[in-house]
Design a protein around this motif. Sequence first.
Motif, short mmCIF file in Angstrom:
data_model
loop_
_atom_site.label_atom_id
_atom_site.label_comp_id
_atom_site.label_asym_id
_atom_site.label_seq_id
_atom_site.Cartn_x
_atom_site.Cartn_y
_atom_site.Cartn_z
N SER A 73 81.55 -60.16 -24.27
CA SER A 73 80.95 -60.81 -25.43
C SER A 73 81.83 -61.97 -25.86
O SER A 73 83.05 -61.91 -25.73
CB SER A 73 80.75 -59.81 -26.58
N ALA A 74 81.18 -63.02 -26.33
CA ALA A 74 81.89 -64.19 -26.84
C ALA A 74 81.27 -64.58 -28.17
O ALA A 74 80.08 -64.92 -28.22
CB ALA A 74 81.78 -65.34 -25.84
N PHE A 75 82.03 -64.46 -29.23
CA PHE A 75 81.54 -64.77 -30.58
C PHE A 75 82.45 -65.84 -31.18
O PHE A 75 83.60 -65.56 -31.52
CB PHE A 75 81.49 -63.51 -31.45
N ASN A 78 84.70 -65.52 -34.39
CA ASN A 78 85.63 -64.39 -34.53
C ASN A 78 87.02 -64.82 -34.99
O ASN A 78 87.72 -64.05 -35.65
CB ASN A 78 85.75 -63.62 -33.21
N LEU A 83 89.79 -61.99 -35.07
CA LEU A 83 89.43 -61.21 -33.88
C LEU A 83 89.40 -62.13 -32.66
O LEU A 83 89.18 -63.34 -32.80
CB LEU A 83 88.03 -60.61 -34.07
N MET A 87 85.75 -60.87 -25.50
CA MET A 87 86.16 -59.49 -25.25
C MET A 87 85.38 -58.96 -24.06
O MET A 87 84.25 -59.38 -23.82
CB MET A 87 85.88 -58.62 -26.46
N THR A 89 84.62 -55.24 -21.64
CA THR A 89 84.79 -53.80 -21.41
C THR A 89 84.23 -53.48 -20.03
O THR A 89 83.13 -53.92 -19.69
CB THR A 89 84.02 -52.97 -22.46
N LEU B 91 77.15 -47.16 -25.07
CA LEU B 91 78.16 -48.01 -25.71
C LEU B 91 77.51 -48.75 -26.88
O LEU B 91 76.43 -49.33 -26.71
CB LEU B 91 78.69 -49.06 -24.71
N PHE B 93 78.13 -51.74 -29.80
CA PHE B 93 78.95 -52.89 -30.18
C PHE B 93 78.49 -53.43 -31.53
O PHE B 93 77.30 -53.37 -31.86
CB PHE B 93 78.80 -54.02 -29.15
N ASP B 94 79.43 -54.02 -32.27
CA ASP B 94 79.10 -54.66 -33.54
C ASP B 94 78.33 -55.95 -33.27
O ASP B 94 78.76 -56.80 -32.49
CB ASP B 94 80.39 -54.96 -34.30
N GLY B 98 80.79 -58.59 -31.72
CA GLY B 98 80.89 -58.18 -30.32
C GLY B 98 81.95 -57.12 -30.06
O GLY B 98 82.21 -56.76 -28.91
N VAL B 99 82.57 -56.60 -31.12
CA VAL B 99 83.62 -55.58 -30.95
C VAL B 99 82.99 -54.23 -30.59
O VAL B 99 82.01 -53.82 -31.19
CB VAL B 99 84.45 -55.44 -32.25
N LEU B 100 83.56 -53.57 -29.58
CA LEU B 100 83.11 -52.24 -29.17
C LEU B 100 83.41 -51.23 -30.28
O LEU B 100 84.55 -51.13 -30.74
CB LEU B 100 83.82 -51.83 -27.87
#
Lengths: 348, 348
Positions: A73-75, A78, A83, A87, A89, B91, B93-94, B98-100
């Motif tokens: 994910s790319a926000f 952030n 943040l 990120m 996973t 899974l 995510f927010d 994009g945070v898990l």
Amino acid sequence: MAKVTVLNKNEVAALLDMPGVINAVEQAYAFKQSGLAELFPLVCHVFEECAGEMDIKSGSVDGAGIFGLKLVSAFARNAEKGLPKMMGTILVFDRETGVLKSIMDGSHITNMRTGAAGAVGCKTLARPDSQTLLMVGAGMQAYTLVAASLEVMQHIKRVLVYDPLSMETAKGFCRMFPDRLKNGFFSRYDAKYGDTLRSKAEVSIDPVEDIEQACQQADVILTATPSRQAIIMDGWVRPGTHLSCIGADMEGKQEIDEKLLARARVFADDRVQVIKVGECQKAVKQGILPPENIHEIGDVILGKIAGRQSDTQVTLLDSTGIGLQDLIVAALITDRAQKHGMGMVVEI
Amino acid sequence: MAKVTVLNKNEVAALLDMPGVINAVEQAYAFKQSGLAELFPLVCHVFEECAGEMDIKSGSVDGAGIFGLKLVSAFARNAEKGLPKMMGTILVFDRETGVLKSIMDGSHITNMRTGAAGAVGCKTLARPDSQTLLMVGAGMQAYTLVAASLEVMQHIKRVLVYDPLSMETAKGFCRMFPDRLKNGFFSRYDAKYGDTLRSKAEVSIDPVEDIEQACQQADVILTATPSRQAIIMDGWVRPGTHLSCIGADMEGKQEIDEKLLARARVFADDRVQVIKVGECQKAVKQGILPPENIHEIGDVILGKIAGRQSDTQVTLLDSTGIGLQDLIVAALITDRAQKHGMGMVVEI
């Protein structure tokens, strides 16, 4: 319930060494070409109103006994929230049973395998006696790109660093990079691998302001910028140069003059992908680079086709990144973590 | 590094209650219809040589502030190895960063939300005074289907259970199901919800051998079998009956005589999906059920269209399962786990 190994970014870094990642990336190219690995369709989504996006790259690597996925994910906003902008996973599953084996942070893996991909281009396509390396773009990706290339190119004596946006960034790279080599940053898993790179801290590393002049001195050029127009012109590049181009990975991105692509021997990690989102997109659209002139580097690694054909030929690897690289590196990390009892084991 | 909540199957079960899941499934239908949720393209892969398959369902639920995925694997030969045949991992995510947020076992969630989906069909479409419920198929899915339907249908006095493959399975269900109700199996999160279902343990529950006769007595029919041909014939079903059909979720599956679909008022969780893989596939192919006669249940929940139009109309919900149901339930579980400090918290 399955016992699943969970690894954070620090643990992932501690379980990696650049030679292992280079080997994994070569495997990824070879498995893909020989049908021992397969990519599943990409899932992409843009969250327009919050300047975010996510994609899911998944695939199966029979050769490594796994299947899995990476969600990135790319926000953009952030940073305001303290943040990370990007990120990742990664999930690794057993290929024979579907059991979840491990979950890990994907950001360090992406950085390491992308650096390794550029180096596999150098190892496979550059003149082995290359002495001068030019790094174009001095951001985070440059660290692993230069380290991996020094690992595979034994005769590099001089590294020139150019950053199209900021001379300060180039200077910062030249100041910090030798320390990372000395500290074994790129090979934490195995000290003996670290030694090879540690010895490279003596190579001269200098920022440059004139990219044209730097290109005329370089045997190997690595590019990793977010550029959307050519920053390396055809006439600047000497016969016999190799280029590993990492930056272009989206529609509209470009680092290299398309005329150079027309005269070079061009290799891709994935032909379809480089035509769509890589360095090749403009040259193919203009009709000056026929798609059949783009070879896949996996075929060179498998010995099916020739790489460089002469000392005067310009070679170029257009590397857009394939999910299999992440999965094979993640499988390697999973094995190492289980062997050393690292990470947290949870039951899911 | 993100603090991620990891929940295994037992912890997931402890954080769920059937009324909460029913509510989440209704939300999923409503969000989908009003554009507050979106499904991303499905990724499927079959591993032919080892009789395995995996799929990745992903999507975004703006209404719940999350996006995420469920990876489900089914490996037929796992039983020989003492492993479950089907496994699922979710899974969450927010949606803003994009945070898990969480990782959890998906198998209990799938079972609960599928049961709840059938019950939402009953709640929305059945005659509220329905007294006799017929369960066709007495496998694992029947437990949550009957429990959820008893939760929403206040006047059910009698449950008949038919299994097309084995009378013993039907008898086993009738023996074990009241105990699960008494033990609060379906509402472990909140004892007060459990009480409603506990009181239902007094409802008479009997296995039946004659499905035709059972259909003629039923006000509500639930189906959850792996059948590939009609097992409920058109002439057996009384006016005013409601059917919630869960079994058909792949090409070639069928439980209901297609002539019944032609005369019933038909609802789907997703129109495109039920035509492709649901109970509607044969009737649409034969041209006796025009696609425009298949309504989406989310529109009834939102009050955009009518559900049942008379006490004599036959209504039918064709439920094939949508990934948003899993994600909304997983979001609910994540909130509850964080509230109660449940699950293992890992840094990734």
